[in-house]
Write an enzyme that holds these catalytic residues in place. Structure first.
Site, PDB file in Angstrom:
ATOM      1  N   HIS A   1     -20.213   2.164   8.221  1.00  0.00           N
ATOM      2  CA  HIS A   1     -19.683   0.826   8.521  1.00  0.00           C
ATOM      3  C   HIS A   1     -20.793  -0.228   8.476  1.00  0.00           C
ATOM      4  O   HIS A   1     -20.641  -1.286   7.865  1.00  0.00           O
ATOM      5  CB  HIS A   1     -19.017   0.806   9.892  1.00  0.00           C
ATOM      6  CG  HIS A   1     -18.780  -0.576  10.408  1.00  0.00           C
ATOM      7  ND1 HIS A   1     -17.787  -1.395   9.911  1.00  0.00           N
ATOM      8  CD2 HIS A   1     -19.437  -1.319  11.341  1.00  0.00           C
ATOM      9  CE1 HIS A   1     -17.827  -2.567  10.530  1.00  0.00           C
ATOM     10  NE2 HIS A   1     -18.824  -2.543  11.400  1.00  0.00           N
TER      11      HIS A   1
ATOM     12  N   HIS B   1     -21.445  -4.030   6.176  1.00  0.00           N
ATOM     13  CA  HIS B   1     -22.200  -5.258   6.462  1.00  0.00           C
ATOM     14  C   HIS B   1     -23.328  -5.547   5.475  1.00  0.00           C
ATOM     15  O   HIS B   1     -23.546  -6.708   5.112  1.00  0.00           O
ATOM     16  CB  HIS B   1     -22.752  -5.221   7.884  1.00  0.00           C
ATOM     17  CG  HIS B   1     -21.735  -5.534   8.930  1.00  0.00           C
ATOM     18  ND1 HIS B   1     -21.264  -6.803   9.146  1.00  0.00           N
ATOM     19  CD2 HIS B   1     -21.081  -4.730   9.797  1.00  0.00           C
ATOM     20  CE1 HIS B   1     -20.364  -6.787  10.126  1.00  0.00           C
ATOM     21  NE2 HIS B   1     -20.234  -5.537  10.525  1.00  0.00           N
TER      22      HIS B   1
ATOM     23  N   GLU C   1     -15.927  -9.712  10.332  1.00  0.00           N
ATOM     24  CA  GLU C   1     -15.525  -8.311  10.521  1.00  0.00           C
ATOM     25  C   GLU C   1     -14.165  -8.013   9.878  1.00  0.00           C
ATOM     26  O   GLU C   1     -14.007  -7.017   9.184  1.00  0.00           O
ATOM     27  CB  GLU C   1     -15.475  -7.954  12.013  1.00  0.00           C
ATOM     28  CG  GLU C   1     -16.828  -7.756  12.649  1.00  0.00           C
ATOM     29  CD  GLU C   1     -17.510  -6.434  12.290  1.00  0.00           C
ATOM     30  OE1 GLU C   1     -16.955  -5.658  11.496  1.00  0.00           O
ATOM     31  OE2 GLU C   1     -18.613  -6.197  12.802  1.00  0.00           O
TER      32      GLU C   1
ATOM     33  N   SER D   1     -15.088  -1.218   5.054  1.00  0.00           N
ATOM     34  CA  SER D   1     -15.668   0.097   5.330  1.00  0.00           C
ATOM     35  C   SER D   1     -14.609   1.079   5.812  1.00  0.00           C
ATOM     36  O   SER D   1     -14.932   2.207   6.177  1.00  0.00           O
ATOM     37  CB  SER D   1     -16.789  -0.017   6.380  1.00  0.00           C
ATOM     38  OG  SER D   1     -16.288  -0.552   7.593  1.00  0.00           O
TER      39      SER D   1
END
Length: 298
Positions: A162, A167, A208, A227
């Site tokens: 993730h 990111h 996010e 993700s």
């Protein structure tokens, strides 16, 4: 509202110096002693790290590399279908390995030449002010552990897949990197914890779990969606609302399930105009006005 502590398994150090990661009751690795021991080893390396020194190298096992490889392989075609082109440009520029877990130092080296960002290690939870404040310095705190090998496409907590596939690919885009940095700079300005949580909640529904229209097709740019193997198939069927800072800062949501409400930007320009300008300008008074407006209309 965003409750950061629910995202990460607690980490404690026993009297004998060994580190234990306390996995949740629903964690696939809860009853796997070898996995739990490995999690403790990786967390211990992060706990021993001192800022300003090189991030510890983790010697990943073939099984861990295989988890990364499965996730990378399975996420790739979904990215091509569902990800916004700006994320895809960042991903193409960063060129993460797909057959093995990258070291955080490698991620830093690649990112630094693109957008000036660095990755440092975290055993798990990083305090809200510390995590977001570091974003203002272009520093991202990342876990180094991997999800349980029995479920390579699922994790109940943020792992390195993730943190990096989600990111770092995002942070390889100068425009997304600037938005993330702006959230960190906002956090540094704010005095009240309530105001910091406002920034965290807006960040949750943008960087996010943000979605964006592109050529009349809803695309994802949020790291949490990109993700997640399953959430990429599901996000377009959720309730899609236009960007609304008051709602993004105040609506309740469940972090343990797919997000049922998402906020869509009309374009990257609009995302920067609305969310970027908010991060650039928000102060305690403005944050509390959002909370007050919600309380008045609720």
């Amino acid at each position: 509202m965003f409750e950061e502590g629910q995202l990460y398994s607690p980490v404690t150090t026993r009297a004998d110096g060994t580190v234990e990661v306390h996995l949740g009751a629903d964690h696939p690795g809860l009853n796997d002693p070898a996995y739990r021991s490995r999690r403790g080893e990786i967390a211990a390396a992060s706990l021993a790290w001192q800022p300003g020194t090189p991030v510890p190298l983790i010697t990943y096992t073939p099984a861990e590399d295989a988890v990364w490889a499965v996730a990378s392989t399975e996420l790739a075609p979904k990215h091509e279908r569902y990800a916004h082109s700006e994320y895809l440009r960042g991903k193409a520029a960063l060129r993460l390995p797909t057959d093995r877990v990258p070291q955080l130092g490698e991620v830093t080296e690649a990112l630094h030449s693109l957008t000036g960002w660095s990755y440092v290690c975290a055993p798990g939870l990083v305090g809200l002010r510390d995590f977001y404040g570091s974003l203002g310095d272009r520093v991202f705190h990342s876990t180094q552990y991997l999800r349980h090998p029995s479920q390579p496409l699922y994790t109940p907590e943020p792992d390195i897949i993730h943190e990096v596939i989600g990111h770092a690919n995002q942070l390889a885009s100068p425009r997304f990197a600037r938005l993330t940095e702006a959230a960190g700079r906002a956090t540094r300005r704010l005095e009240s914890d309530e105001a910091v949580k406002v920034v965290a909640d807006v960040f949750w529904f943008s960087m996010e779990f943000g979605v964006m229209w592109e050529a009349d097709v809803l695309k994802a740019y949020g790291a949490g969606i990109l993700s997640s193997y399953g959430e990429m198939d599901a996000f377009s069927h959720m309730e899609i609302r236009p960007l609304d800072l008051e709602q993004m800062a105040t609506i309740p949501y469940d972090i343990t399930t797919y997000q049922s409400v998402l906020f869509a930007a009309d374009s990257l320009d609009q995302l920067e105009d609305v969310v970027g300008d908010f991060f650039d300008s928000v102060d305690d008074d403005a944050a509390h006005r959002l909370l007050g407006a919600h309380a008045h209309t609720a």
